[in-house]
Scaffold this active site. Structure first.
Site, PDB file in Angstrom:
ATOM      1  N   GLY A  99       0.407  -1.381  -0.052  1.00 43.64           N
ATOM      2  CA  GLY A  99      -0.096   0.142   0.027  1.00 43.64           C
ATOM      3  C   GLY A  99       1.194   1.322   0.130  1.00 43.64           C
ATOM      4  O   GLY A  99       0.516   1.834  -0.718  1.00 43.64           O
ATOM      5  N   MET A 100       2.014   1.533   0.923  1.00 47.92           N
ATOM      6  CA  MET A 100       3.084   2.831   1.116  1.00 47.92           C
ATOM      7  C   MET A 100       4.038   2.748   0.148  1.00 47.92           C
ATOM      8  O   MET A 100       4.027   3.379  -0.422  1.00 47.92           O
ATOM      9  CB  MET A 100       3.373   2.628   2.888  1.00 47.92           C
ATOM     10  N   GLY A 101       4.406   1.205  -0.213  1.00 58.30           N
ATOM     11  CA  GLY A 101       6.014   1.272  -0.686  1.00 58.30           C
ATOM     12  C   GLY A 101       5.924   1.121  -2.045  1.00 58.30           C
ATOM     13  O   GLY A 101       6.889   1.601  -2.584  1.00 58.30           O
ATOM     14  N   GLU A 126      10.183  -6.830  -4.925  1.00 56.15           N
ATOM     15  CA  GLU A 126       9.126  -7.386  -3.892  1.00 56.15           C
ATOM     16  C   GLU A 126       9.341  -9.000  -4.407  1.00 56.15           C
ATOM     17  O   GLU A 126       9.242  -9.254  -5.079  1.00 56.15           O
ATOM     18  CB  GLU A 126       8.274  -6.429  -4.951  1.00 56.15           C
ATOM     19  N   ASN A 185      13.732 -11.759  -2.962  1.00 59.73           N
ATOM     20  CA  ASN A 185      13.386 -11.685  -1.491  1.00 59.73           C
ATOM     21  C   ASN A 185      14.580 -10.276  -0.721  1.00 59.73           C
ATOM     22  O   ASN A 185      15.414  -9.988  -1.374  1.00 59.73           O
ATOM     23  CB  ASN A 185      13.997 -12.422  -0.120  1.00 59.73           C
ATOM     24  N   ALA A 186      14.257  -9.280  -0.464  1.00 59.01           N
ATOM     25  CA  ALA A 186      15.657  -8.099  -0.421  1.00 59.01           C
ATOM     26  C   ALA A 186      16.265  -8.954   0.635  1.00 59.01           C
ATOM     27  O   ALA A 186      17.947  -8.638   0.445  1.00 59.01           O
ATOM     28  CB  ALA A 186      14.063  -6.999   1.107  1.00 59.01           C
ATOM     29  N   GLN A 220      10.745  -0.309   2.579  1.00 56.91           N
ATOM     30  CA  GLN A 220       9.500  -0.144   2.701  1.00 56.91           C
ATOM     31  C   GLN A 220       9.022  -1.591   2.958  1.00 56.91           C
ATOM     32  O   GLN A 220       7.662  -1.142   2.190  1.00 56.91           O
ATOM     33  CB  GLN A 220       8.978   1.164   2.012  1.00 56.91           C
ATOM     34  N   CYS A 239      -0.531  18.019   0.885  1.00 60.10           N
ATOM     35  CA  CYS A 239       0.156  19.066   0.217  1.00 60.10           C
ATOM     36  C   CYS A 239       0.796  19.201   1.695  1.00 60.10           C
ATOM     37  O   CYS A 239       0.673  19.616   2.645  1.00 60.10           O
ATOM     38  CB  CYS A 239      -0.982  20.144  -0.489  1.00 60.10           C
ATOM     39  N   GLY A 249      -0.326  -5.151  16.501  1.00 57.41           N
ATOM     40  CA  GLY A 249       0.547  -6.372  15.797  1.00 57.41           C
ATOM     41  C   GLY A 249       2.384  -5.299  15.969  1.00 57.41           C
ATOM     42  O   GLY A 249       2.842  -5.326  17.705  1.00 57.41           O
TER      43      GLY A 249
HETATM   44  P1  NAD Z   1       2.503  -3.658   3.418  1.00 49.66           P
HETATM   45  O1  NAD Z   1       1.737  -4.147   3.429  1.00 49.66           O
HETATM   46  O2  NAD Z   1       1.109  -2.610   2.158  1.00 49.66           O
HETATM   47  O3  NAD Z   1       3.056  -4.210   2.326  1.00 49.66           O
HETATM   48  C1  NAD Z   1       4.498  -4.880   2.419  1.00 49.66           C
HETATM   49  C2  NAD Z   1       4.691  -5.769   0.909  1.00 49.66           C
HETATM   50  O4  NAD Z   1       6.770  -6.185   1.382  1.00 49.66           O
HETATM   51  C3  NAD Z   1       4.659  -6.564   0.531  1.00 49.66           C
HETATM   52  O5  NAD Z   1       3.961  -6.732  -0.890  1.00 49.66           O
HETATM   53  C4  NAD Z   1       5.581  -7.742   0.651  1.00 49.66           C
HETATM   54  O6  NAD Z   1       4.602  -8.916  -0.435  1.00 49.66           O
HETATM   55  C5  NAD Z   1       6.396  -6.965   0.494  1.00 49.66           C
HETATM   56  N1  NAD Z   1       7.392  -8.227   1.691  1.00 49.66           N
HETATM   57  C6  NAD Z   1       7.799  -8.474   2.354  1.00 49.66           C
HETATM   58  N2  NAD Z   1       8.544  -9.095   2.323  1.00 49.66           N
HETATM   59  C7  NAD Z   1       9.724  -8.628   1.693  1.00 49.66           C
HETATM   60  C8  NAD Z   1      11.284  -8.973   1.461  1.00 49.66           C
HETATM   61  N3  NAD Z   1      11.790 -10.395   2.158  1.00 49.66           N
HETATM   62  N4  NAD Z   1      11.347  -9.480   0.845  1.00 49.66           N
HETATM   63  C9  NAD Z   1      10.312  -8.358  -0.980  1.00 49.66           C
HETATM   64  N5  NAD Z   1       9.557  -8.219  -0.466  1.00 49.66           N
HETATM   65  C10 NAD Z   1       8.768  -8.108   0.728  1.00 49.66           C
HETATM   66  O7  NAD Z   1       3.046  -2.368   3.797  1.00 49.66           O
HETATM   67  P2  NAD Z   1       3.174  -0.722   3.428  1.00 49.66           P
HETATM   68  O8  NAD Z   1       2.015  -0.271   3.643  1.00 49.66           O
HETATM   69  O9  NAD Z   1       3.756  -1.060   1.854  1.00 49.66           O
HETATM   70  O10 NAD Z   1       3.406  -0.422   4.556  1.00 49.66           O
HETATM   71  C11 NAD Z   1       5.128  -0.534   4.136  1.00 49.66           C
HETATM   72  C12 NAD Z   1       5.509   0.142   5.335  1.00 49.66           C
HETATM   73  O11 NAD Z   1       5.900   1.349   5.577  1.00 49.66           O
HETATM   74  C13 NAD Z   1       4.944  -1.130   7.127  1.00 49.66           C
HETATM   75  O12 NAD Z   1       5.758  -1.380   7.879  1.00 49.66           O
HETATM   76  C14 NAD Z   1       4.391   0.500   7.186  1.00 49.66           C
HETATM   77  O13 NAD Z   1       4.569   0.882   8.769  1.00 49.66           O
HETATM   78  C15 NAD Z   1       5.286   1.782   6.929  1.00 49.66           C
HETATM   79  N6  NAD Z   1       5.072   3.133   7.037  1.00 49.66           N
HETATM   80  C16 NAD Z   1       6.200   4.161   6.702  1.00 49.66           C
HETATM   81  C17 NAD Z   1       5.151   5.283   6.252  1.00 49.66           C
HETATM   82  C18 NAD Z   1       6.222   6.258   6.852  1.00 49.66           C
HETATM   83  O14 NAD Z   1       6.077   7.415   6.440  1.00 49.66           O
HETATM   84  N7  NAD Z   1       7.591   6.232   6.341  1.00 49.66           N
HETATM   85  C19 NAD Z   1       4.550   5.189   6.575  1.00 49.66           C
HETATM   86  C20 NAD Z   1       3.337   5.004   6.540  1.00 49.66           C
HETATM   87  C21 NAD Z   1       4.090   3.634   6.847  1.00 49.66           C
END
Ligand code: NAD
Length: 577
Positions: A183-185, A203, A249-250, A270, A422, A504
């Site tokens: 969602g975020m990444g 990913e 895998n990262a 992310q 914004c 969590g």
């Molecule tokens: P998400 O669960 O929707 O997506 C995570 C993705 O990582 C998934 O697509 C998953 O398949 C992938 N993944 C998991 N393990 C992996 C690995 N070993 N190698 C490669 N890919 C892998 O999460 P999201 O909504 O994208 O959020 C990501 C993170 O960012 C969360 O921890 C969230 O809390 C954090 N976050 C940061 C901010 C910010 O302001 N920087 C804001 C909100 C959330």
């Protein structure tokens, strides 16, 4: 006309558009549309999951329907009370009180553990609301993109000598290594490309990679590291930009790059690393094995995930030693790695800075943060009017605002209700909201507009590894300000006020406050808009002034960004013992 939520979980998850009201007021209708909208743009609406693996919009579908029904029946003398995503009841309040008060998973310190959270969540007794998921403020990539864009832009200025407004010049020919297309990444390759920066995003789930490619955000999908590196080298040589999605895998790809001597310009991650059970796939696991292990042997899975994260973090340290700009992007990756590593190795991990302390704090100190507006009409014409207004009001004095709106309006695909993030500061947000309220009143806009922001903002967040890492007064883990913020927002008549705590993997790590308020064009609404938006940013400025940030004390003196938002700072925090 019913709400799409009342028909769930088999509905189409589309937020209502247009001028027709199902609720009794636009205030309640606006909140209902936002509730529908987070499901429309969310990751897994059947499970009410919006983002970050477990971030939910309501505790379960019975509660979701009860909440939607209550919003439709609510009048302005009442306040709907929600506890961890469940509709508790209605209080008789009054027309200037919030319509919705929500608290999600707030738990005393000794009980705020991941295990206790999972136990209660499995029993249907609580949920994690993320930040904007449970408060119905998430606007999909329309919101996340700007945070990542601001981050890469700041890195260009800090590390690569870019002048403000000329970030792309300094980023040309460079690339970022990152991972996660959730969602975020998924905003990462898009934000990078908006600034002329190439990207290699790793990913593990092929479906996520193809989804992002279908959205037009990737130029190449591959499982072959050589092919990925060739594409990046070609882009560097030809002064073009490429977004590569690498299925892998990262925890395996990062060390493989180190052993080949590859040095990306920027490195981050992310994945949903904050949650060792549901958010990060350990090296060597297939997706099916990972999902099975969540139920069959969660303890072993968590150990393996932390070990893999430690491997990834050690590779990130090696990149830093070789000259890459490395930072953690707010997903607790370092904390998870530290839990696995020896004390000596853990000390090294803290050489990786968090993004907030490193790049965004000076903006937060002036109350500048991720403000957002949502066109409840669903009309792209309304969106255009608001974009033009933001440029007209702020573009001269803060050129970065005009530049952002120009890029965003051409490059961010709409997702759900038209919305814009914004980064506006103290005084700017309320000035903008009042101007919009007038445009609602004179029918320039087709329908009212909802204002909100990310919880990760100036006053509203405490997370000692994300929002408040390295605060000058040592207040990294102190939750006074998010709680004060929620009180101030309720006292000044915002429409929805939410207080969230971690669940969590974030259990025990975070406290935040969220706010939504609808500009419905009425004069009494203008009063509440000014009071609540100024209280929110003003408290953020005072927090940072008390913590010793000069940008904040200067903002107090100047009356905020507009010179028209006076604040009184009594010097709290600055007096000697
Ligand atoms: P998400 O669960 O929707 O997506 C995570 C993705 O990582 C998934 O697509 C998953 O398949 C992938 N993944 C998991 N393990 C992996 C690995 N070993 N190698 C490669 N890919 C892998 O999460 P999201 O909504 O994208 O959020 C990501 C993170 O960012 C969360 O921890 C969230 O809390 C954090 N976050 C940061 C901010 C910010 O302001 N920087 C804001 C909100 C959330």
């Amino acid at each position: 006309m019913t709400s799409s939520i009342l028909a769930g979980p088999t509905s189409s998850y589309r937020a209502q558009r247009g001028p027709h009201l199902r609720a009794k007021t636009w205030r309640a209708e606006g909140l209902l549309r936002m509730f529908e909208n987070v499901l429309e743009v969310g990751e897994n609406p059947d499970e009410l999951i919006v983002y970050a693996s477990l971030g939910k919009a309501a505790r379960n579908w019975d509660e979701a329907r009860a909440i939607a029904a209550a919003l439709m029946a609510l009048d302005e003398e009442q306040t709907l009370v929600l506890a961890s995503g469940a509709a508790v009841g209605l209080l008789g309040t009054g027309p200037s009180a919030p319509l919705v008060l929500s608290a999600v998973n707030n738990t005393v310190g000794r009980w705020a553990t991941s295990d206790r959270f999972y136990e209660r969540a499995d029993a249907g007794q609580t949920m994690w609301g993320g930040l904007t998921a449970g408060a119905w403020q998430y606007i999909g990539r329309q919101g996340v993109l700007q945070g990542t864009y601001e981050l890469f832009g700041t890195i260009a200025r800090h590390h690569f000598g870019a002048a403000a407004g000329r970030e792309s010049d300094a980023l040309a020919g460079r690339w970022v290594l990152t991972s996660g297309m959730g969602g975020m990444g998924s905003s990462q390759p898009i934000s990078a490309a908006m600034l002329g920066l190439s990207s290699l995003t790793v990913e593990v789930d092929p479906a996520k990679v193809h989804r992002l490619a279908d959205a037009g955000a990737l130029d190449l999908i591959t499982t072959d590291l050589d092919e990925a590196l060739d594409a990046l080298a070609h882009a560097g040589d030809s002064a073009s930009v490429v977004a590569v999605g690498l299925i892998g895998n990262a925890a395996e790809v990062y060390p493989a790059l180190v052993s080949r001597g590859v040095v990306p310009d920027i490195v981050t991650d992310q994945t949903a690393a904050h949650d060792a059970r549901y958010g990060y796939v350990p090296a060597g696991y297939t997706l099916d094995q990972w999902r099975a292990a969540q139920a069959e042997d969660p303890q072993r899975l968590e150990r393996d995930a932390r070990a893999a994260m430690a491997t990834q973090v050690q590779a990130m340290l090696a990149f830093a030693d070789a000259g890459s700009v490395v930072f953690e992007n707010g997903n607790n990756l370092r904390v998870q790695a530290i839990e696995h590593l020896s004390e000596a190795a853990s000390a090294q991990v803290n050489r990786i800075p968090g993004f907030m302390e490193a790049y965004l704090r000076p903006l937060f100190a002036r109350g500048i943060g991720p403000f957002r507006w949502v066109c409840l009409s669903g009309s792209s014409q309304d969106q255009r009017v608001l974009d033009d207004l933001a440029i007209e009001m702020f573009g001269q004095r803060r050129r970065e605002v005009a530049r952002w709106i120009d890029v965003a309006r051409t490059q961010i695909p709409p997702q759900g209700l038209p919305a814009r993030s914004c980064w506006l500061g103290h005084g700017e947000r309320s000035a903008f909201a009042l101007a919009v309220n007038a445009l609602v009143a004179d029918h320039t806009l087709e329908a009212p507009v909802l204002f909100s922001r990310d919880h990760l903002d100036s006053a509203s967040m405490t997370h000692p590894r994300i929002g408040t890492e390295g605060m000058r007064d040592g207040s990294d883990g102190v939750t006074d300000f998010p709680l004060l913020d929620a009180m101030a927002l309720a006292a000044t008549g915002a429409d929805l006020v939410a207080v969230h705590s971690g669940g969590g993997g974030y259990a025990g790590w975070m406290q935040s406050a969220g706010v939504s308020i609808v500009a419905d064009g009425r004069p009494e609404t203008a009063v509440r808009l000014r009071r609540s938006l100024d209280a929110d940013t003003g408290l953020g400025v005072l927090r940072h002034a008390s913590a010793g940030y000069e940008e904040a004390s200067a903002s107090v003196t100047s009356g905020g960004e507009t010179g028209n938002a006076p604040l009184i700072w009594l010097g709290g925090g600055s007096r000697p013992r």
